[in-house]
Design an enzyme around this catalytic site. Structure first.
Site, mmCIF file in Angstrom:
data_model
loop_
_atom_site.group_PDB
_atom_site.id
_atom_site.type_symbol
_atom_site.label_atom_id
_atom_site.label_comp_id
_atom_site.label_asym_id
_atom_site.label_seq_id
_atom_site.Cartn_x
_atom_site.Cartn_y
_atom_site.Cartn_z
ATOM 1 N N HIS A 1 -20.840 50.753 -41.627
ATOM 2 C CA HIS A 1 -22.223 51.078 -41.294
ATOM 3 C C HIS A 1 -22.501 52.413 -41.982
ATOM 4 O O HIS A 1 -21.558 53.184 -42.255
ATOM 5 C CB HIS A 1 -22.412 51.230 -39.786
ATOM 6 C CG HIS A 1 -22.292 49.922 -39.050
ATOM 7 N ND1 HIS A 1 -21.279 49.657 -38.174
ATOM 8 C CD2 HIS A 1 -23.076 48.812 -39.087
ATOM 9 C CE1 HIS A 1 -21.430 48.425 -37.701
ATOM 10 N NE2 HIS A 1 -22.506 47.894 -38.235
ATOM 11 N N ASP B 1 -20.850 55.046 -40.113
ATOM 12 C CA ASP B 1 -19.382 55.069 -40.137
ATOM 13 C C ASP B 1 -18.955 55.981 -41.291
ATOM 14 O O ASP B 1 -17.966 56.700 -41.200
ATOM 15 C CB ASP B 1 -18.799 53.667 -40.409
ATOM 16 C CG ASP B 1 -19.009 52.703 -39.255
ATOM 17 O OD1 ASP B 1 -18.877 53.117 -38.091
ATOM 18 O OD2 ASP B 1 -19.296 51.510 -39.532
ATOM 19 N N GLU C 1 -27.566 39.042 -42.497
ATOM 20 C CA GLU C 1 -26.589 38.426 -41.578
ATOM 21 C C GLU C 1 -27.336 37.840 -40.384
ATOM 22 O O GLU C 1 -27.676 38.558 -39.445
ATOM 23 C CB GLU C 1 -25.578 39.494 -41.111
ATOM 24 C CG GLU C 1 -24.511 38.954 -40.169
ATOM 25 C CD GLU C 1 -23.519 40.025 -39.694
ATOM 26 O OE1 GLU C 1 -23.502 41.150 -40.257
ATOM 27 O OE2 GLU C 1 -22.772 39.735 -38.752
ATOM 28 N N GLU D 1 -21.725 34.773 -40.309
ATOM 29 C CA GLU D 1 -20.685 35.008 -39.308
ATOM 30 C C GLU D 1 -20.480 33.728 -38.503
ATOM 31 O O GLU D 1 -21.438 33.150 -37.969
ATOM 32 C CB GLU D 1 -21.086 36.168 -38.387
ATOM 33 C CG GLU D 1 -20.109 36.308 -37.225
ATOM 34 C CD GLU D 1 -20.133 37.649 -36.528
ATOM 35 O OE1 GLU D 1 -20.427 38.678 -37.167
ATOM 36 O OE2 GLU D 1 -19.826 37.661 -35.323
ATOM 37 N N HIS E 1 -22.006 33.638 -35.004
ATOM 38 C CA HIS E 1 -23.468 33.624 -34.995
ATOM 39 C C HIS E 1 -23.992 32.209 -35.227
ATOM 40 O O HIS E 1 -24.952 31.774 -34.591
ATOM 41 C CB HIS E 1 -24.030 34.572 -36.052
ATOM 42 C CG HIS E 1 -23.700 36.017 -35.815
ATOM 43 N ND1 HIS E 1 -24.120 37.026 -36.656
ATOM 44 C CD2 HIS E 1 -23.006 36.636 -34.837
ATOM 45 C CE1 HIS E 1 -23.687 38.192 -36.202
ATOM 46 N NE2 HIS E 1 -23.006 37.983 -35.101
ATOM 47 N N ASP F 1 -21.593 36.911 -27.422
ATOM 48 C CA ASP F 1 -20.957 36.929 -28.744
ATOM 49 C C ASP F 1 -19.503 37.395 -28.581
ATOM 50 O O ASP F 1 -19.252 38.556 -28.272
ATOM 51 C CB ASP F 1 -21.757 37.898 -29.629
ATOM 52 C CG ASP F 1 -21.252 37.952 -31.051
ATOM 53 O OD1 ASP F 1 -20.406 37.122 -31.428
ATOM 54 O OD2 ASP F 1 -21.723 38.834 -31.797
ATOM 55 N N ASP G 1 -16.630 37.125 -30.750
ATOM 56 C CA ASP G 1 -15.840 37.689 -31.857
ATOM 57 C C ASP G 1 -14.340 37.460 -31.670
ATOM 58 O O ASP G 1 -13.523 38.377 -31.828
ATOM 59 C CB ASP G 1 -16.141 39.193 -32.038
ATOM 60 C CG ASP G 1 -17.584 39.457 -32.422
ATOM 61 O OD1 ASP G 1 -18.239 38.550 -32.965
ATOM 62 O OD2 ASP G 1 -18.065 40.579 -32.178
ATOM 63 N N ASP H 1 -14.945 39.706 -38.494
ATOM 64 C CA ASP H 1 -15.634 40.513 -37.484
ATOM 65 C C ASP H 1 -15.066 40.080 -36.136
ATOM 66 O O ASP H 1 -15.637 39.235 -35.458
ATOM 67 C CB ASP H 1 -17.158 40.312 -37.569
ATOM 68 C CG ASP H 1 -17.916 41.424 -36.844
ATOM 69 O OD1 ASP H 1 -17.258 42.245 -36.174
ATOM 70 O OD2 ASP H 1 -19.163 41.476 -36.953
#
Ligand code: 3MF
Ligand code: MG
Length: 347
Positions: A49, A52, A174, A210, A213, A248, A250, A283
């Site tokens: 990001h 980040d 995304e 993803e 998703h 979600d 992950d 992810d």
């Protein structure tokens, strides 16, 4: 195995285990230690990001942001790592509480576009290939709170502003159907690519898919990937898994449905995805129950599952498959595949 695959993950995938119902359960791993973990786990790419790479960037001048981004680039070089993507984290700023690009307030929309441009500046210094837009709060909690027709126009305006800011930038959307919003405006890759085609340069707007998703949208991730691959628009993936329609998750790639995972690997192999230089991004989140010393296993395991499935794709008898398809004996085809995945003979 001879494989061109290169893997990436984001620093948020090494995390403290907090969830909406409880605090952190593991201590924070310092950035320097996270960077060391990449290579030892078999990863070459870092998903960033913007903040980040340059923490607290909102309070910093353009020069300061550029200096810190250059420091980060040096750090990556020192570790033999590359930045795969950079994504503007628009959803954590208080201004983006009800959307950034699609906020009703024009001042918030202007801030969001400005932030996306600063993200592109960081991205250029890091040498990343694509800017990723996860449109977290671009949607509604209640549908009546925004005018959806206008909001879609705002998304195109934001993409155009980003494309104009840097003539070389490539943007991958995304999609995700919900969470944090009830209804997200760009829930599938079809929506993302339709939006791309309305921008001033559709060749520079593509997608990132993803697995979780797509599953949350009730769709098969491999078909979503195929849709983008056919159009030459799959520029990254976030592989993981999802156990049905709930928050979600992950999960580790393949952990909930190995066959769905197999088909994602199959479609990437068919398209020779890796040969085009794209990364296999993960992810994935470690389970909250995981103790600190073993809280990186989700990354290692996801990569291992992926590579094992590459082997399964390459050793799948496509000749026999063609015969079963010609006979339309899909029961046989299904059982043969299950037998192949389980490593048992087909009697
Ligand atoms: C949320 C996501 C995000 C994006 C990330 C990169 C925090 O469900 O998947 O992870 O992948 O922001 O764009
Ligand atoms: Mg993701």
């Amino acid at each position: 195995m001879n494989t061109p695959y290169r893997f990436s993950f984001g620093p948020w995938n090494i995390h403290e285990g907090a969830d909406p119902f409880g605090p952190a359960v593991r201590s924070t791993i310092a950035w320097a230690n996270k960077l060391v973990a990449y290579k030892s786990l078999g990863f070459d790419g870092v998903q960033f990001h913007d903040d980040d790479a340059v923490p607290d960037l909102e309070g910093k001048s353009a020069t300061q942001i550029a200096d810190e981004a250059r420091q980060m680039k040096r750090l990556l070089d020192d570790h033999g790592l590359v930045a795969e993507i950079t994504a503007p984290r628009l959803w954590e700023d208080p201004r983006g509480i009800d959307g950034a690009f699609t906020a009703n307030d024009p001042a918030v929309r202007a801030w969001a576009i400005d932030r996306a441009k600063r993200c592109i500046d960081i991205h250029r210094i890091l040498g990343a290939k694509i800017v990723v837009l996860w449109l977290a709060r671009e949607g509604t909690y209640i549908r009546e709170s925004k005018t959806a027709i206008t909001a879609h126009g705002h998304l195109i305006d934001a993409l155009n502003a980003m494309l104009l800011h840097d003539p070389d930038v490539r943007i991958a959307i995304e999609p995700k159907p919900n969470e944090p919003m009830d209804h997200a405006y760009i829930p599938t890759i079809g929506h993302a690519l339709a939006l791309a085609h309305q921008t001033i340069d559709s060749t520079r707007v593509g997608g990132l898919i993803e697995s979780a998703h797509a599953l949350l949208a009730g769709l098969d991730p491999s078909d979503e990937m195929a849709f983008a691959l056919q159009a030459g628009k799959l520029w990254s993936v976030h592989l993981n898994d999802q156990n049905g329609l709930k928050y979600d998750q992950d999960k580790t790639f393949g952990a909930a449905n190995l066959r769905v995972a197999f088909n994602q690997v199959r479609v990437l192999e068919q398209a020779r995805y890796a040969e085009q230089g794209w990364f296999v991004g993960l992810d994935v989140k470690a389970m909250r129950t995981q103790k600190s010393p073993v809280a990186l296993k989700h990354l290692q395991n996801s990569r291992r599952v992926f590579l094992a499935l590459v082997e399964k794709v390459r050793t799948w008898d496509t000749q026999a498959e063609a015969e079963m398809i010609a006979q339309r004996d899909y029961e046989e085809l299904e059982m043969s595949l299950l037998a192949h995945l389980m490593g048992i003979g087909r009697d």
